[in-house]
Design an enzyme around this catalytic site. Structure first.
Site, PDB file in Angstrom:
ATOM      1  N   LYS A  57      24.141  -8.154   0.801  1.00 60.00           N
ATOM      2  CA  LYS A  57      25.600  -8.277   0.677  1.00 60.00           C
ATOM      3  C   LYS A  57      26.311  -7.494   1.778  1.00 60.00           C
ATOM      4  O   LYS A  57      27.523  -7.292   1.724  1.00 60.00           O
ATOM      5  CB  LYS A  57      26.056  -7.783  -0.701  1.00 60.00           C
ATOM      6  CG  LYS A  57      25.534  -8.632  -1.844  1.00 60.00           C
ATOM      7  CD  LYS A  57      26.043  -8.129  -3.182  1.00 60.00           C
ATOM      8  CE  LYS A  57      25.337  -8.840  -4.338  1.00 60.00           C
ATOM      9  NZ  LYS A  57      25.452  -8.104  -5.600  1.00 60.00           N
TER      10      LYS A  57
ATOM     11  N   ARG B   9      11.422   2.576   3.517  1.00 49.11           N
ATOM     12  CA  ARG B   9      10.853   1.817   4.621  1.00 49.11           C
ATOM     13  C   ARG B   9      11.922   0.846   5.106  1.00 49.11           C
ATOM     14  O   ARG B   9      12.566   0.172   4.293  1.00 49.11           O
ATOM     15  CB  ARG B   9       9.626   1.041   4.182  1.00 49.11           C
ATOM     16  CG  ARG B   9       9.247  -0.030   5.232  1.00 49.11           C
ATOM     17  CD  ARG B   9       7.824  -0.439   5.232  1.00 49.11           C
ATOM     18  NE  ARG B   9       6.931   0.657   5.452  1.00 49.11           N
ATOM     19  CZ  ARG B   9       5.661   0.527   5.837  1.00 49.11           C
ATOM     20  NH1 ARG B   9       5.165  -0.665   6.063  1.00 49.11           N
ATOM     21  NH2 ARG B   9       4.897   1.585   5.980  1.00 49.11           N
TER      22      ARG B   9
ATOM     23  N   HIS C 290       5.900   6.747  10.966  1.00 49.98           N
ATOM     24  CA  HIS C 290       5.382   6.545   9.619  1.00 49.98           C
ATOM     25  C   HIS C 290       4.695   7.859   9.244  1.00 49.98           C
ATOM     26  O   HIS C 290       3.475   7.937   9.146  1.00 49.98           O
ATOM     27  CB  HIS C 290       4.388   5.376   9.657  1.00 49.98           C
ATOM     28  CG  HIS C 290       3.876   4.956   8.321  1.00 49.98           C
ATOM     29  ND1 HIS C 290       4.390   5.428   7.142  1.00 49.98           N
ATOM     30  CD2 HIS C 290       2.882   4.083   7.963  1.00 49.98           C
ATOM     31  CE1 HIS C 290       3.744   4.879   6.136  1.00 49.98           C
ATOM     32  NE2 HIS C 290       2.836   4.067   6.605  1.00 49.98           N
TER      33      HIS C 290
ATOM     34  N   ARG D  98       0.820  -1.197   0.000  1.00 50.37           N
ATOM     35  CA  ARG D  98       0.000   0.000   0.000  1.00 50.37           C
ATOM     36  C   ARG D  98       0.860   1.256   0.000  1.00 50.37           C
ATOM     37  O   ARG D  98       0.676   2.155  -0.806  1.00 50.37           O
ATOM     38  CB  ARG D  98      -0.916  -0.025   1.218  1.00 50.37           C
ATOM     39  CG  ARG D  98      -2.121   0.869   1.113  1.00 50.37           C
ATOM     40  CD  ARG D  98      -2.940   0.782   2.387  1.00 50.37           C
ATOM     41  NE  ARG D  98      -2.072   0.816   3.541  1.00 50.37           N
ATOM     42  CZ  ARG D  98      -1.552   1.916   4.075  1.00 50.37           C
ATOM     43  NH1 ARG D  98      -1.850   3.102   3.571  1.00 50.37           N
ATOM     44  NH2 ARG D  98      -0.752   1.861   5.110  1.00 50.37           N
ATOM     45  N   THR D  99       1.805   1.315   0.903  1.00 49.18           N
ATOM     46  CA  THR D  99       2.623   2.514   1.028  1.00 49.18           C
ATOM     47  C   THR D  99       3.521   2.697  -0.200  1.00 49.18           C
ATOM     48  O   THR D  99       3.622   3.782  -0.758  1.00 49.18           O
ATOM     49  CB  THR D  99       3.468   2.444   2.313  1.00 49.18           C
ATOM     50  OG1 THR D  99       2.602   2.239   3.419  1.00 49.18           O
ATOM     51  CG2 THR D  99       4.255   3.725   2.511  1.00 49.18           C
TER      52      THR D  99
END
Lengths: 304, 304, 304
Positions: free
Chosen positions: B80, B101, B129, B51-52
């Site tokens: 890595k 995120r 958020h 969604r975000t």
């Protein structure tokens, strides 16, 4: 139609043209911003590589083109047993050019043989990674002004590091390059590279201590000791810290020496070095975008 | 250059400007459809969030820009061992702005400190958020016409729910907001939130039954009881059904009460509520796109 | 607003219009290159399928539009327990049209019922895959000049192969089609397909040997014996090589027979057949792009 499978696919003259074009792109990005309008690159990454994949995508978008593709084999038809030959014939219906990273050596070459669009090898196993080599060459040429008359040190994992092998082979075509190969004995360059150096008559020496040669270098090319190349954890741990570049070692270097690194780094360059103006590995990333833009234009035969 | 790391990075006045811009975008989308032509957003999602991520991508595409990035850590160089600091310096060469995120609190802040492009925190662990908070504020302001003089109920997991904490802190800057905190005792808001409420002199009460307070509310902010926040399955099962909003409970509410939810929901709002005009959680998604468009324009300093 | 959930959602007349449009796109791609400017397709792939996903993405980009989405359930909110109904309502805020592949039968239909944008079923479990059927029909019509008066052989896994079932049902609407069903007894078409054939009065026979019928066919539709449809490894191994098309078998076929395959293939068509002009499965991929372009235009009601 041309592909780029090996760093040596372009002659020195063609390479000069490519790097000239990349430099012009750097200076006049606006001139090129619609050069690939309506064109698509497919990024076929059978193993993940954020940096390389996004560099191609940024390059294509900068040229006004579009992107499609996949970022790991899991989300591709490879998991259903499809061959690379079939995949590329399908992709040829979707895109105008493609960049392929594959864990298996030679996969991009096989793809190129069946493709009706230009294929760029974006890394095939421990084998080759030609756009990294183009990036390295452009960085050196842009910041040193030349690709000859240089003493270049290559440090770290010289056995498995494909970028090192490709860069050595590429630089062998230029005049008066001295090579200093700095690695633990277990990670020396493979025999065929030593043979190439000897055959070309290029001066080179192999040493184990970075400090001993630091002051001689015009370029220091650092590499990551890649965990995935080792078969056991102990060997990795013993090795990985052996060749760490830090401020203390930088003091031994020339004022105009350049530090390059193909990235990602783990800890082989201390972050305290990042602010040193001789540390150009992040600039190198930017050159990587320009050179990929030039490559896309060249392979698609787009004239501006 | 500005970043958005915490919901409080913008002053109330700046927030007003941002929400005004978002409202103008809602009314006149065509005016903005080429505002970011030639610009790129990098969506760096170290943990998945459809969604975000897609909201940011839709926002940038609506502005005429392009998108690159990754949707999980597996397909990034993080596997890595690359640091967030290095990744953002690389991404700075590829994109004009980025949304990150990350499962680790503070990662976007670290990134911002090394970045040469604006960084938007798209969620960092249980921490913050901010674009969800902007979305919540825009939804309330657009549908209620104001951000003051409101009684807001927050229901569900108030302990781990970062959207709840952020929204409370953001609303504390407005006048005459009463908070009603509805949760099982185990999932009450953390102590520091209670302190913030007290310090700000905001009236609040903590209750365990939604029915008891339903009729007082102007806004009901529902949250998911996130399975991944629990250490054992039993606790989760016992809790998750405790605070389900259904038609019966909706009957107790004011006619102009609004139900918000940051989504995704599991079963904490019964689907029978979806058709109630007071259920605005899907409208909220649309506001999320407008507010992200406004944010991108603001951080890139694009003037229309 | 229309969706495409089943291959039979379009009437024969509507299908004719769609295929006419696809043919016009094939002939005049430039005419359509900005037809969907500013529009977005969401590709919601809950299970990976490179070929189908990239075909939709190429189609939308060819029309001047943009793409967003996900390529596996792992990187979607599905992993947080969100329902398809909720996801589509969210996606409706982000995109103008969507293509959904889902492992569960009926998921796209559920999505369509809640969607405010057109939903295209891009494959739902073993159920349906209507854009593959459209691709098959366009390939036959383009290369044979007709969709009636044909003898078509369908070979391989006729039990689980949804593309086979859909194609049979679609061709039953045209006149004078004879079906030759070639499979091992364990992988015969399901009973309901036989009933459909009987009800429609279409001549059909079921055989076990490809050689016996090769010379009768105008079209040979080969299918992969999909490993994931089998419950045990042994059955798979015993079956998978039974129906391999090779040069020897091609010698038995008419000069103008066409070989189609929905791809990916594993080894059911020997690569030695690829250069035979009757092997059109890679052309089929290209037709798949045109037909998806036509479909997007049709569902979005874009007029050129």
């Amino acid at each position: 139609m041309r592909h780029l499978i090996s760093p040596l696919d372009f002659s020195v003259e063609e390479l000069d043209d490519l790097l000239d074009l990349a430099s012009d792109i750097e200076k006049n990005p606006d001139k090129y911003k619609e050069a690939c309008k309506g064109k698509k690159i497919a990024t076929l990454f059978y193993e993940p590589s954020t940096r390389t994949r996004l560099s191609f995508e940024a390059a294509m978008i900068n040229l006004g083109g579009s992107v499609l593709g996949f970022s790991s084999a899991d989300s591709s038809s490879a998991s259903k047993g499809e061959s690379v030959s079939d995949t590329i014939r399908i992709i040829s219906c979707y895109a105008d050019i493609c960049a392929m990273r594959h864990p298996k050596e030679g996969a991009p070459l096989v793809a190129a043989s069946k493709s009706s669009i230009p294929v760029i090898n974006a890394g095939d196993g421990g084998h080759q990674h030609p756009t990294q080599t183009l990036t390295d060459l452009m960085t050196i040429r842009s910041l040193k002004g030349r690709l000859n008359n240089l003493t270049i040190g290559l440090c770290g994992d010289l056995k498995f590091g494909r970028t090192v092998h490709s860069l050595i082979n590429a630089l062998l075509r230029y005049e008066n390059i001295s090579f200093v190969l700095i690695s633990p004995p277990e990670l020396r360059v493979p025999e065929y590279i030593r043979e190439n150096l000897t055959k070309a008559g290029a001066p080179f020496k192999e040493v184990t201590k970075l400090e001993d040669v630091m002051s001689d270098l015009d370029i220091l090319y650092m590499t990551r000791v890649q965990k995935e190349r080792f078969f056991n954890e102990e060997d990795y741990i013993r090795m990985k810290d052996s060749y760490i570049l830090d401020k203390r070692k930088m003091k031994l270097a020339k004022d105009d020496m350049l530090v390059l690194h193909p990235l990602p780094r783990v800890n082989e360059i201390s972050v305290e070095v990042d602010d040193d103006p001789r540390a150009v590995y992040f600039k190198q990333v930017q050159y990587g975008v320009y050179v990929r833009m030039a490559l896309i234009l060249t392979l698609l035969e787009v004239k501006i």
